[in-house]
Design a protein around this motif. Structure first.
Motif, PDB file in Angstrom:
ATOM      1  N   ALA A   4       0.833  -1.202   0.000  1.00 12.10           N
ATOM      2  CA  ALA A   4       0.000   0.000   0.000  1.00 12.10           C
ATOM      3  C   ALA A   4       0.866   1.250   0.000  1.00 12.10           C
ATOM      4  CB  ALA A   4      -0.930  -0.010   1.215  1.00 12.10           C
ATOM      5  N   VAL A   5       1.944   1.251   0.798  1.00 12.85           N
ATOM      6  CA  VAL A   5       2.835   2.403   0.840  1.00 12.85           C
ATOM      7  C   VAL A   5       3.535   2.590  -0.495  1.00 12.85           C
ATOM      8  CG1 VAL A   5       4.925   3.342   1.901  1.00 12.85           C
ATOM      9  CG2 VAL A   5       3.176   2.276   3.334  1.00 12.85           C
ATOM     10  N   ALA A   6       3.994   1.490  -1.090  1.00 13.91           N
ATOM     11  CA  ALA A   6       4.672   1.575  -2.382  1.00 13.91           C
ATOM     12  C   ALA A   6       3.730   2.112  -3.453  1.00 13.91           C
ATOM     13  CB  ALA A   6       5.209   0.207  -2.778  1.00 13.91           C
ATOM     14  N   ASP A   7       2.460   1.672  -3.414  1.00  9.83           N
ATOM     15  CA  ASP A   7       1.492   2.150  -4.403  1.00  9.83           C
ATOM     16  C   ASP A   7       1.217   3.634  -4.215  1.00  9.83           C
ATOM     17  OD1 ASP A   7      -0.658   1.645  -6.465  1.00  9.83           O
ATOM     18  OD2 ASP A   7      -1.907   2.331  -4.799  1.00  9.83           O
ATOM     19  N   ALA A   8       1.106   4.087  -2.953  1.00  9.39           N
ATOM     20  CA  ALA A   8       0.861   5.509  -2.693  1.00  9.39           C
ATOM     21  C   ALA A   8       2.033   6.356  -3.164  1.00  9.39           C
ATOM     22  CB  ALA A   8       0.608   5.730  -1.202  1.00  9.39           C
ATOM     23  N   LYS A  48      11.664  13.872   2.705  1.00 13.30           N
ATOM     24  CA  LYS A  48      11.242  13.387   1.396  1.00 13.30           C
ATOM     25  C   LYS A  48      11.551  11.900   1.270  1.00 13.30           C
ATOM     26  CE  LYS A  48      11.962  14.299  -3.537  1.00 13.30           C
ATOM     27  NZ  LYS A  48      12.686  15.164  -4.508  1.00 13.30           N
ATOM     28  N   CYS A  49      10.531  11.109   0.993  1.00 15.03           N
ATOM     29  CA  CYS A  49      10.673   9.660   0.905  1.00 15.03           C
ATOM     30  C   CYS A  49      10.358   9.191  -0.511  1.00 15.03           C
ATOM     31  CB  CYS A  49       9.736   8.964   1.894  1.00 15.03           C
ATOM     32  SG  CYS A  49      10.075   9.358   3.620  1.00 15.03           S
ATOM     33  N   ARG A  50      11.255   8.357  -1.054  1.00 18.56           N
ATOM     34  CA  ARG A  50      11.063   7.816  -2.397  1.00 18.56           C
ATOM     35  C   ARG A  50      10.716   6.333  -2.375  1.00 18.56           C
ATOM     36  NH1 ARG A  50      13.126  11.240  -6.374  1.00 18.56           N
ATOM     37  NH2 ARG A  50      14.369  12.989  -5.601  1.00 18.56           N
ATOM     38  N   THR A  51      10.953   5.660  -1.264  1.00 20.37           N
ATOM     39  CA  THR A  51      10.691   4.225  -1.157  1.00 20.37           C
ATOM     40  C   THR A  51       9.996   3.945   0.170  1.00 20.37           C
ATOM     41  OG1 THR A  51      12.781   3.693  -0.050  1.00 20.37           O
ATOM     42  CG2 THR A  51      12.791   3.764  -2.475  1.00 20.37           C
ATOM     43  N   PRO A  52       9.322   2.790   0.285  1.00 16.18           N
ATOM     44  CA  PRO A  52       8.749   2.427   1.594  1.00 16.18           C
ATOM     45  C   PRO A  52       9.806   2.350   2.686  1.00 16.18           C
ATOM     46  CG  PRO A  52       7.805   1.062  -0.146  1.00 16.18           C
ATOM     47  CD  PRO A  52       8.911   1.846  -0.778  1.00 16.18           C
ATOM     48  N   GLY A  53      11.029   1.946   2.338  1.00 15.49           N
ATOM     49  CA  GLY A  53      12.088   1.890   3.331  1.00 15.49           C
ATOM     50  C   GLY A  53      12.390   3.250   3.936  1.00 15.49           C
ATOM     51  N   VAL A  55      10.213   5.639   4.357  1.00 12.55           N
ATOM     52  CA  VAL A  55       9.102   5.934   5.257  1.00 12.55           C
ATOM     53  C   VAL A  55       9.292   5.221   6.586  1.00 12.55           C
ATOM     54  CG1 VAL A  55       6.609   5.714   5.593  1.00 12.55           C
ATOM     55  CG2 VAL A  55       7.514   6.332   3.339  1.00 12.55           C
ATOM     56  N   TYR A  56       9.615   3.928   6.529  1.00 13.95           N
ATOM     57  CA  TYR A  56       9.779   3.163   7.756  1.00 13.95           C
ATOM     58  C   TYR A  56      10.969   3.667   8.570  1.00 13.95           C
ATOM     59  CZ  TYR A  56       6.707  -0.009   5.197  1.00 13.95           C
ATOM     60  OH  TYR A  56       5.669  -0.542   4.468  1.00 13.95           O
ATOM     61  N   LEU A  57      12.028   4.078   7.899  1.00 17.20           N
ATOM     62  CA  LEU A  57      13.206   4.593   8.608  1.00 17.20           C
ATOM     63  C   LEU A  57      12.846   5.829   9.424  1.00 17.20           C
ATOM     64  CD1 LEU A  57      16.290   4.579   9.117  1.00 17.20           C
ATOM     65  CD2 LEU A  57      16.514   6.019   7.072  1.00 17.20           C
ATOM     66  N   LEU A  58      12.096   6.752   8.829  1.00 17.08           N
ATOM     67  CA  LEU A  58      11.707   7.968   9.540  1.00 17.08           C
ATOM     68  C   LEU A  58      10.768   7.652  10.703  1.00 17.08           C
ATOM     69  CD1 LEU A  58      11.119  10.534   6.638  1.00 17.08           C
ATOM     70  CD2 LEU A  58      13.014  10.475   8.262  1.00 17.08           C
ATOM     71  N   LEU A  59       9.791   6.780  10.468  1.00 19.82           N
ATOM     72  CA  LEU A  59       8.820   6.473  11.510  1.00 19.82           C
ATOM     73  C   LEU A  59       9.477   5.781  12.701  1.00 19.82           C
ATOM     74  CD1 LEU A  59       5.772   5.228   9.391  1.00 19.82           C
ATOM     75  CD2 LEU A  59       6.170   7.509  10.315  1.00 19.82           C
TER      76      LEU A  59
END
Length: 352
Positions: A4-8, A48-53, A55-59
């Motif tokens: 879902a994150v990758a699709d968004a 700025k996030c380009r990949t799901p990774g 996003v997860y790193l920041l969270l």
């Protein structure tokens, strides 16, 4: 979740490969309340996030996100628990202890949402925090108060245009989204006019949101864009203001009265002109910007840009830099030092 994150990211960020034109080719993640701004240093200094990774790193690295997940409603839980106890006592009095609290205060946490926003390259000097009290815009602050932007100080007329644009945006698109109060419930009883409505108001039912904070961005064409909403309270940074003075501020308005000539009204006998008096009230919020380098405030995120051990060392938690470095030595180096000490002890014994 990963799909879902990758699709968004693919849909919002132009495929995550630097496309997306002027949109920046990425997404910005946030939870219900906070964005992981404190963890941007883990992602090259940007959210700025380009990949799901990304996003997860920041969270996973963000204390702000951890607070949202675990402690967001800590201030409300004691009050909710007290209210639940009062309800339980009332119920016990009426039904000999058979009544239970209607709600569990832990349910206040609700659902958590991961929000991915399309990334846009915004100039930080044109971001502003706006404070709304009693449904009136009372104050505007420079959002990035850790920098001095000479053009904001130099262009007084430009600041007036910014204030005017934000006020118009607030009146047109924001203010009426939060009504002062919702309609009181209508009773089926014909005698409800004898005080039913007053009771509803006295209980506080239907009270609307009158105090809040929102962040806005003003582009080069003086168009205003809404960035986010924040609660009116100490958990929201007042930036160049103090909460005490914000709470004491009264809405300031500028009233202008003009005489206008109405349109001609055709008549079978004559044509008449009507004159009207129009009174216009315009909000005049106080705007503050950093006017000199000496007024720059400390960056509240500075303490998050280093490992916790380094912060403890700077704050005196660790005894000394030498002790800190001793903790960082490799085990092999420690063993080598121990072996050298043992050899020295053997040599001393042979001499004796």
């Amino acid at each position: 979740l990963n799909d879902a994150v990758a699709d968004a990211i693919s849909r919002l960020g132009g495929g995550g490969g630097g496309g997306g034109g002027g949109r920046g080719g990425g997404v910005l993640p946030k939870l219900n309340w906070s964005a992981p701004r404190d963890a941007a240093w883990m992602n090259g200094g940007t959210m700025k996030c380009r990949t799901p990774g990304d996003v997860y790193l920041l969270l996973k690295s963000s204390d702000f996100v951890a607070h949202d997940v675990v402690h967001a409603f800590d201030d409300l839980l004691p009050a909710a628990a007290a209210a639940a106890d009062d309800d339980a006592e009332d119920g016990a009095t009426e039904s000999a202890g058979e009544s239970e609290p209607e709600s569990d205060p832990t349910e206040l946490s609700g659902s958590r949402y991961l929000v991915l926003r399309r990334w846009c390259d915004l100039h930080p000097s044109m971001e502003f925090r706006c404070f709304v009290r009693d449904r009136a815009l009372v104050a505007i602050s420079q959002r990035n108060h850790t920098q001095h932007y000479p053009h904001l100080q130099r262009l007084r007329s430009g600041r007036d245009d910014i204030v005017s644009s934000i006020v118009d945006f607030f009146l047109d698109y924001v203010r009426d989204r939060y009504p002062a109060a919702a309609p009181a419930p209508i009773s089926d009883d014909d005698d409800a006019d004898d005080g039913g409505g007053a009771d509803a108001d006295a209980d506080g039912a239907g009270a609307g949101i009158t105090d809040y904070v929102f962040d806005a961005y003003v582009d080069k064409s003086n168009r205003v864009w809404l960035i986010d909403f924040n609660v009116w309270g100490t958990r929201t940074d007042p930036l160049l203001f103090e909460w005490d003075e914000l709470a004491a501020m009264e809405p300031t308005t500028n009233t202008t009265t003009t005489m206008t000539t109405g349109t001609e009204v055709p008549s079978s006998l004559e044509e008449e002109e009507e004159e009207e008096t129009m009174t216009t009230m315009t909000m005049m919020p106080e705007m503050r910007v950093v006017t000199a380098e000496m007024e720059v405030k400390h960056d509240p995120l500075a303490s998050y840009r280093a490992p916790i051990d380094t912060v403890d060392l700077a704050g005196g938690v660790t005894q000394s830099f030498e002790a800190f470095m001793a903790l960082c030595e490799k085990p092999s180096a420690r063993r080598r030092d121990d072996d050298d000490d043992d050899d020295d002890d053997d040599d001393t014994q042979e001499e004796e």
